[in-house]
Design a protein around this motif. Structure first.
Motif, mmCIF file in Angstrom:
data_model
loop_
_atom_site.group_PDB
_atom_site.id
_atom_site.type_symbol
_atom_site.label_atom_id
_atom_site.label_comp_id
_atom_site.label_asym_id
_atom_site.label_seq_id
_atom_site.Cartn_x
_atom_site.Cartn_y
_atom_site.Cartn_z
ATOM 1 N N ASN A 32 0.285 -1.241 -0.215
ATOM 2 C CA ASN A 32 0.045 0.199 0.062
ATOM 3 C C ASN A 32 0.890 1.666 0.485
ATOM 4 O O ASN A 32 1.445 1.749 0.704
ATOM 5 N N LEU A 33 1.476 1.824 -0.796
ATOM 6 C CA LEU A 33 1.503 3.050 -0.955
ATOM 7 C C LEU A 33 0.934 4.664 -0.955
ATOM 8 O O LEU A 33 0.017 4.827 -0.893
ATOM 9 N N CYS A 34 1.756 5.305 0.206
ATOM 10 C CA CYS A 34 0.737 6.649 0.396
ATOM 11 C C CYS A 34 2.036 7.686 -0.052
ATOM 12 O O CYS A 34 3.380 7.676 0.568
ATOM 13 N N ARG A 35 1.665 8.396 -0.868
ATOM 14 C CA ARG A 35 2.336 9.200 -1.502
ATOM 15 C C ARG A 35 2.372 10.640 -0.966
ATOM 16 O O ARG A 35 3.630 10.872 -0.553
ATOM 17 N N CYS A 36 2.230 11.127 0.392
ATOM 18 C CA CYS A 36 2.665 11.790 1.779
ATOM 19 C C CYS A 36 3.426 11.624 2.677
ATOM 20 O O CYS A 36 3.709 12.027 3.169
ATOM 21 N N GLY A 37 4.070 9.946 2.521
ATOM 22 C CA GLY A 37 4.406 9.360 3.815
ATOM 23 C C GLY A 37 4.318 9.831 5.129
ATOM 24 O O GLY A 37 4.910 9.362 5.566
ATOM 25 N N THR A 38 3.303 8.771 5.384
ATOM 26 C CA THR A 38 2.874 8.921 6.360
ATOM 27 C C THR A 38 3.046 7.717 7.510
ATOM 28 O O THR A 38 1.928 7.384 7.787
ATOM 29 N N TYR A 39 4.228 7.214 6.833
ATOM 30 C CA TYR A 39 4.092 5.412 7.002
ATOM 31 C C TYR A 39 4.553 5.418 8.665
ATOM 32 O O TYR A 39 3.878 4.156 9.583
ATOM 33 N N LEU A 40 5.262 5.910 9.511
ATOM 34 C CA LEU A 40 5.226 6.210 10.368
ATOM 35 C C LEU A 40 4.413 6.451 11.274
ATOM 36 O O LEU A 40 3.834 5.836 12.083
ATOM 37 N N ARG A 41 3.483 7.546 10.656
ATOM 38 C CA ARG A 41 1.916 7.201 11.926
ATOM 39 C C ARG A 41 1.241 6.289 11.009
ATOM 40 O O ARG A 41 0.720 5.233 12.322
ATOM 41 N N ILE A 42 1.085 5.786 10.136
ATOM 42 C CA ILE A 42 0.410 4.394 9.802
ATOM 43 C C ILE A 42 0.842 3.243 10.837
ATOM 44 O O ILE A 42 -0.109 2.446 11.201
ATOM 45 N N LYS A 43 1.955 2.929 11.422
ATOM 46 C CA LYS A 43 2.956 2.014 12.081
ATOM 47 C C LYS A 43 2.432 1.927 13.404
ATOM 48 O O LYS A 43 1.823 1.469 13.710
ATOM 49 N N ALA A 44 2.403 3.315 13.532
ATOM 50 C CA ALA A 44 1.874 4.095 15.077
ATOM 51 C C ALA A 44 0.232 3.410 15.394
ATOM 52 O O ALA A 44 0.267 3.057 16.201
ATOM 53 N N ALA A 45 -0.094 4.118 14.071
ATOM 54 C CA ALA A 45 -2.114 3.811 14.953
ATOM 55 C C ALA A 45 -2.606 2.110 14.810
ATOM 56 O O ALA A 45 -2.741 1.967 15.380
ATOM 57 N N VAL A 46 -1.423 1.451 13.699
ATOM 58 C CA VAL A 46 -1.710 -0.445 13.294
ATOM 59 C C VAL A 46 -0.768 -0.383 15.044
ATOM 60 O O VAL A 46 -2.130 -1.620 15.928
ATOM 61 N N LYS A 47 -0.016 -0.195 15.925
ATOM 62 C CA LYS A 47 0.304 -0.768 17.017
ATOM 63 C C LYS A 47 -0.261 -0.131 18.395
ATOM 64 O O LYS A 47 -0.803 -0.720 19.565
ATOM 65 N N THR A 48 -0.983 1.268 18.168
ATOM 66 C CA THR A 48 -2.209 1.486 18.934
ATOM 67 C C THR A 48 -3.382 0.612 19.185
ATOM 68 O O THR A 48 -3.852 0.546 19.941
ATOM 69 N N ALA A 49 -3.854 1.108 18.048
ATOM 70 C CA ALA A 49 -4.978 0.069 17.482
ATOM 71 C C ALA A 49 -4.436 -1.705 18.327
ATOM 72 O O ALA A 49 -5.935 -2.088 19.525
ATOM 73 N N ALA A 50 -3.889 -2.293 18.080
ATOM 74 C CA ALA A 50 -3.308 -3.497 18.900
ATOM 75 C C ALA A 50 -3.324 -3.775 20.014
ATOM 76 O O ALA A 50 -3.775 -4.773 20.777
ATOM 77 N N THR A 51 -2.835 -2.634 20.581
ATOM 78 C CA THR A 51 -2.607 -2.403 22.093
ATOM 79 C C THR A 51 -4.177 -2.282 22.758
ATOM 80 O O THR A 51 -4.274 -2.756 23.699
ATOM 81 N N ASN A 52 -5.167 -1.288 22.296
ATOM 82 C CA ASN A 52 -6.202 -1.050 22.765
ATOM 83 C C ASN A 52 -7.093 -2.337 22.653
ATOM 84 O O ASN A 52 -7.654 -2.469 23.036
ATOM 85 N N LEU A 53 -6.843 -3.000 21.373
ATOM 86 C CA LEU A 53 -7.576 -4.382 21.101
ATOM 87 C C LEU A 53 -7.260 -5.399 22.331
ATOM 88 O O LEU A 53 -7.774 -5.766 22.707
ATOM 89 N N GLN A 54 -6.189 -5.110 22.669
ATOM 90 C CA GLN A 54 -6.128 -6.383 23.531
ATOM 91 C C GLN A 54 -6.103 -5.655 24.967
ATOM 92 O O GLN A 54 -6.753 -6.446 25.763
ATOM 93 N N SER A 55 -5.918 -4.553 25.081
ATOM 94 C CA SER A 55 -6.940 -4.303 26.880
ATOM 95 C C SER A 55 -8.070 -3.881 26.608
ATOM 96 O O SER A 55 -8.429 -4.557 27.533
ATOM 97 N N ALA A 56 -8.735 -4.004 25.686
ATOM 98 C CA ALA A 56 -10.333 -4.132 25.235
ATOM 99 C C ALA A 56 -10.520 -5.820 25.345
ATOM 100 O O ALA A 56 -11.564 -5.930 25.800
ATOM 101 N N GLY A 57 -10.267 -6.858 25.056
ATOM 102 C CA GLY A 57 -10.321 -8.014 24.955
ATOM 103 C C GLY A 57 -10.161 -8.969 26.736
ATOM 104 O O GLY A 57 -11.221 -9.587 26.055
#
Length: 156
Positions: A131-156
């Motif tokens: 998946n390509l991002c022309r704006c280059g927000t890859y670091l924020r994308i990765k951070a959001a995936v990690k945040t969601a994973a953490t939040n899902l683990q906490s909620a689970g």
């Protein structure tokens, strides 16, 4: 022909079975969150889930969907209308700039988290690499995936 999209069965009579899923979603059903980027399955803007697997909808003919469940960005929200953990992480971390690729990024990340609830950085990179991002927000994308994973683990 019938198509199951976001848990709803839709009749698609009269459509050519070779019509790409992307155009059915956008033009026939009106779900425009899935974007057209390149048309050759290279950029990922058109990514949806087909039976939970990240799939490029621009090159998937509707005949190839069969009885599978298609999930689009519109289908990720919780039943009460609140954003999913992944969508909320995207908002909280202000991931998007232009936003064009973001639905495809989110759908690829959703497929990853469904199969691997605690992905490593390398696994996130591998899952989102097509998946390509022309704006280059890859670091924020990765951070959001990690945040969601953490939040899902906490909620689970």
């Amino acid at each position: 022909m019938k198509l199951k999209v976001n848990s709803e069965t839709i009749d698609l009579d009269g459509l050519d079975p070779a019509t790409p899923l992307l155009w059915v979603l956008r033009d026939e059903i009106g779900l425009v969150g899935t974007k057209f980027g390149c048309g050759i399955s290279q950029c990922g803007a058109c990514t949806v889930l087909v039976n939970g697997k990240a799939t490029k909808s621009c090159s998937m003919p509707i005949s190839g969907v069969g009885d599978s469940e298609v999930t689009t960005i519109e289908g990720l929200a919780n039943e009460d209308g609140t954003l999913s953990a992944l969508q909320q992480a995207w908002v909280d971390l202000d991931v998007a700039q232009c936003g064009y690729c973001q639905s495809g990024q989110i759908m690829a990340a959703e497929a990853l988290l469904r199969s691997n609830p605690e992905p490593s950085d390398a696994e996130i990179d591998q899952a989102l690499d097509p998946n390509l991002c022309r704006c280059g927000t890859y670091l924020r994308i990765k951070a959001a995936v990690k945040t969601a994973a953490t939040n899902l683990q906490s909620a689970g």
